[in-house]
Structure formats: structure tokens, C-alpha cells
Write a protein that holds these residues in place. Structure first.
Motif, PDB file in Angstrom:
ATOM      1  N   GLU A  54     -76.703  41.158 -32.877  1.00 33.15           N
ATOM      2  CA  GLU A  54     -76.725  39.842 -33.536  1.00 33.15           C
ATOM      3  C   GLU A  54     -78.131  39.220 -33.503  1.00 33.15           C
ATOM      4  N   LYS A  55     -78.846  39.354 -32.362  1.00 33.79           N
ATOM      5  CA  LYS A  55     -80.172  38.711 -32.230  1.00 33.79           C
ATOM      6  C   LYS A  55     -81.119  39.155 -33.346  1.00 33.79           C
ATOM      7  N   ASN A  56     -81.039  40.444 -33.761  1.00 31.62           N
ATOM      8  CA  ASN A  56     -81.940  40.957 -34.796  1.00 31.62           C
ATOM      9  C   ASN A  56     -81.549  40.457 -36.182  1.00 31.62           C
ATOM     10  N   ILE A  57     -80.250  40.334 -36.414  1.00 27.81           N
ATOM     11  CA  ILE A  57     -79.772  39.798 -37.701  1.00 27.81           C
ATOM     12  C   ILE A  57     -80.196  38.330 -37.824  1.00 27.81           C
ATOM     13  N   GLU A 195     -80.086  44.296 -46.185  1.00 31.21           N
ATOM     14  CA  GLU A 195     -81.176  43.453 -46.682  1.00 31.21           C
ATOM     15  C   GLU A 195     -80.630  42.503 -47.753  1.00 31.21           C
ATOM     16  N   TRP A 196     -79.794  43.029 -48.612  1.00 29.98           N
ATOM     17  CA  TRP A 196     -79.205  42.260 -49.710  1.00 29.98           C
ATOM     18  C   TRP A 196     -78.393  41.070 -49.178  1.00 29.98           C
ATOM     19  N   GLY A 197     -77.534  41.336 -48.221  1.00 23.19           N
ATOM     20  CA  GLY A 197     -76.707  40.277 -47.638  1.00 23.19           C
ATOM     21  C   GLY A 197     -77.558  39.225 -46.946  1.00 23.19           C
ATOM     22  N   GLN A 198     -78.564  39.695 -46.217  1.00 20.68           N
ATOM     23  CA  GLN A 198     -79.439  38.746 -45.510  1.00 20.68           C
ATOM     24  C   GLN A 198     -80.190  37.851 -46.485  1.00 20.68           C
ATOM     25  N   VAL A 199     -80.616  38.435 -47.617  1.00 22.86           N
ATOM     26  CA  VAL A 199     -81.339  37.656 -48.634  1.00 22.86           C
ATOM     27  C   VAL A 199     -80.408  36.586 -49.220  1.00 22.86           C
ATOM     28  N   ILE A 200     -79.175  36.935 -49.504  1.00 26.19           N
ATOM     29  CA  ILE A 200     -78.240  35.969 -50.104  1.00 26.19           C
ATOM     30  C   ILE A 200     -77.935  34.841 -49.113  1.00 26.19           C
TER      31      ILE A 200
END
Ligand SMILES: [Zn+2]
Length: 300
Positions: A54-57, A195-200
Motif C-alpha cells: 500500500e505504501k508504494n501505491i 499506471e492507468w488506475g493510478q492516473v485516473i
């Protein structure tokens, strides 16, 4: 002639007036972004090979949010509690925001639950009575639901949760803690690892914040609050003394005047709401501090 002159003068007047109103929104706003956990504290540990703790996300999303803000909202100054994989205590995070006199604080986390079907985003605040925090949280959840097509589980305060969240409680400015999804739900785990989910997700948080700073948010006064006094002593007592060990809340020492008989006072909590202060008092009394009582405080 007068009529011809009148229109341009009026237009110029309006333009100046518009400029003045705009300039109010261009006061510098200090934003602290707090990626949850870090270092020895992974948050929700990675479940499978190839996925992230989780910490990295949290850090990846936080850096994206900050990047979008820096490139697109010039009057917002971005500060991070951490930009690398380091451990910070909760008070390190809130002290950082208070020391830098931040105007807004956003903590970024991902959620977990033993039931893997549970999914969705949540934005946590101290209280629905904190109007600015509530407005920012509502805007972020609206972006999650409407533009990011996430399942929004809404804006949740301490009373609904049944407990406080340290970072939304101990900062002196409007604050939210965003739970970007459940890492225990396979779909959301995959989404938040991509990457896609994090960007959204980061874009949604950014847009919520942008609307918040552009629309003159309501004032939120956190200068008056309650603490619970647990002990007063004529001599200093160590904060880490074993008698305080049972308390979940961090004990602080407040030194009174030299002539006070019991000069050293020991207190816990920071509650903006009497109902929550009473809950804390009960908790403290249950730990054996029978003489504890609620004290009204004010930051000058
Ligand atoms: Zn977390």
C-alpha cells in the motif's frame, strides 16, 4: 459623445473589478500531500508477487496528484510529507503540516477489509461540521463517482467511523484522508497497481482540489478545541512513563506558571466537538485516570 465614452469606461471598470476578484483566488495556497505509511510500515502488505505494498501505491498516486497541481494551479504550493520510501510517525506528518502553516492537507491511502467483495473509494474527515474539509471531501468523491467511474462509498466522519483518524484530527487546517480503493478486492487491487488506475485516481483528486481552491472554500475554524487533562503534578513526569502506556492518544505536557502548585499538566486528545471530547474522557477514565476532565483550549 458621453454615451460613446460611457460604454468603454464601464467595460474597463468591469475588467478591473473582475481582475480584483480573480486576484483573491490567486493568493498562495499551501497544500500538504501525505502519502500514507512508508519505510518499515508497508500499510496493507502486497498480496501476490508483482503487486505493490500500500505504501508504494500511496506514494505513486500522491506524486501524480502533486505533479498535476504544480503544472496546472500556479497559486498552489505543493509540499509532501514524504517523496521516498521512508517511515514517518503520524505526528511527524501533522507537525510538518502545522509547521508549514498549510492551508489544505490531503492524506492518501488504500483500504482493506477481510471481505474481498467490499470495494470503493471513501474520503474521511474529522466531522461533517468542518465545512471546508467536508466540501473538499465531497468534491473528491463526486469526481471518483462521476468522472472516474469508481464506486463511491462517500464522505465519512469520526462519529460514523466510531474512531478518530490522527492526521485529520491533529492538523490545524482543512484535511481529508482519501481511501482510493480496497486492495483486498481483486479488481481494485489490479486497478490501483496499474499506471492507468493510478492516473485516473490522481486526476480525480486533482480535479476535486482544483474546484475547491477556485471556488473560495468556507472558513474552517480549528483554533478552539478540547483536550482531556489526565494528571497534574508539582514535578515533571516523563511522557513515556509506564502510567501513560495504556493510553492510545499521545500525551503532551503543558507547563503552567512557576507559582502553580501543580505546574505540570498532562493532556491527551484534540477534539473540536464536545460529544467527541466526552467519548475521549470516558475512554481515558476506563484506563484508570478517574480524575480526568475536559479542558477548553485555544490556539493563539
Ligand atoms: Zn493506509
Amino acid at each position: 459623445m458621453m454615451k460613446k465614452l460611457y460604454l468603454p469606461t464601464l467595460l474597463l471598470g468591469c475588467l478591473l473589478c473582475f481582475t480584483n476578484v480573480q486576484s483573491l483566488h490567486f493568493q498562495e495556497i499551501i497544500l500538504v500531500i501525505d502519502p500514507g505509511h512508508g519505510g518499515k510500515d508497508p500499510g496493507k502488505p502486497k498480496a501476490n508477487k508483482g503487486t505493490l505494498d500500500e505504501k508504494n501505491i500511496n506514494l505513486a498516486i500522491a506524486l501524480k496528484v502533486g505533479g498535476y497541481v504544480k503544472s496546472n494551479i500556479p497559486n498552489v504550493k505543493v509540499l509532501y510529507t514524504r517523496t521516498t520510501d521512508v517511515y514517518l510517525s503520524l505526528s511527524d506528518r501533522t507537525d510538518f503540516a502545522n509547521r508549514n502553516k498549510a492551508d489544505v492537507f490531503i492524506s492518501i491511502h488504500a483500504n482493506s477489509n477481510p471481505k474481498s467483495h467490499i470495494q470503493g473509494t471513501e474520503t474521511h474527515i474529522y466531522s461533517h461540521k468542518h465545512t471546508a474539509s467536508k466540501q473538499l471531501a465531497t468534491l473528491i468523491e463526486k469526481e471518483f463517482a462521476e468522472k472516474a467511474a469508481r464506486k463511491s462509498r462517500g464522505v465519512i466522519d469520526a462519529t460514523q467511523r466510531g474512531h478518530n483518524l490522527y492526521v485529520t484530527q491533529y492538523v490545524k487546517m482543512p484535511s481529508v484522508l482519501v481511501e482510493t480503493g480496497y486492495l483486498t478486492n481483486p479488481q481494485e487491487e489490479e486497478y490501483l497497481n496499474s499506471e492507468w488506475g493510478q492516473v485516473i485516481i490522481a486526476s480525480a483528486i486533482y480535479r476535486g482540489l482544483k474546484t475547491f481552491v477556485k471556488t473560495a472554500p468556507p472558513k474552517e475554524d480549528r483554533s478552539k478545541y478540547y483536550k482531556v487533562q489526565i494528571l497534574a503534578s508539582s514535578k515533571p513526569v516523563k511522557i513515556n512513563a509506564s502510567q501513560f502506556g495504556e493510553l492510545e492518544d499521545q500525551v503532551i505536557e503543558i507547563t503552567g506558571n512557576a507559582q502553580d502548585k501543580y505546574r505540570y499538566k498532562y493532556m491527551v486528545g484534540r477534539e473540536y466537538d464536545m460529544e467527541r471530547a466526552k467519548i475521549l474522557l470516558k475512554k481515558v477514565k476506563n484506563k484508570g485516570f478517574d480524575g480526568a476532565f475536559i479542558v477548553e483550549m485555544e490556539d493563539k
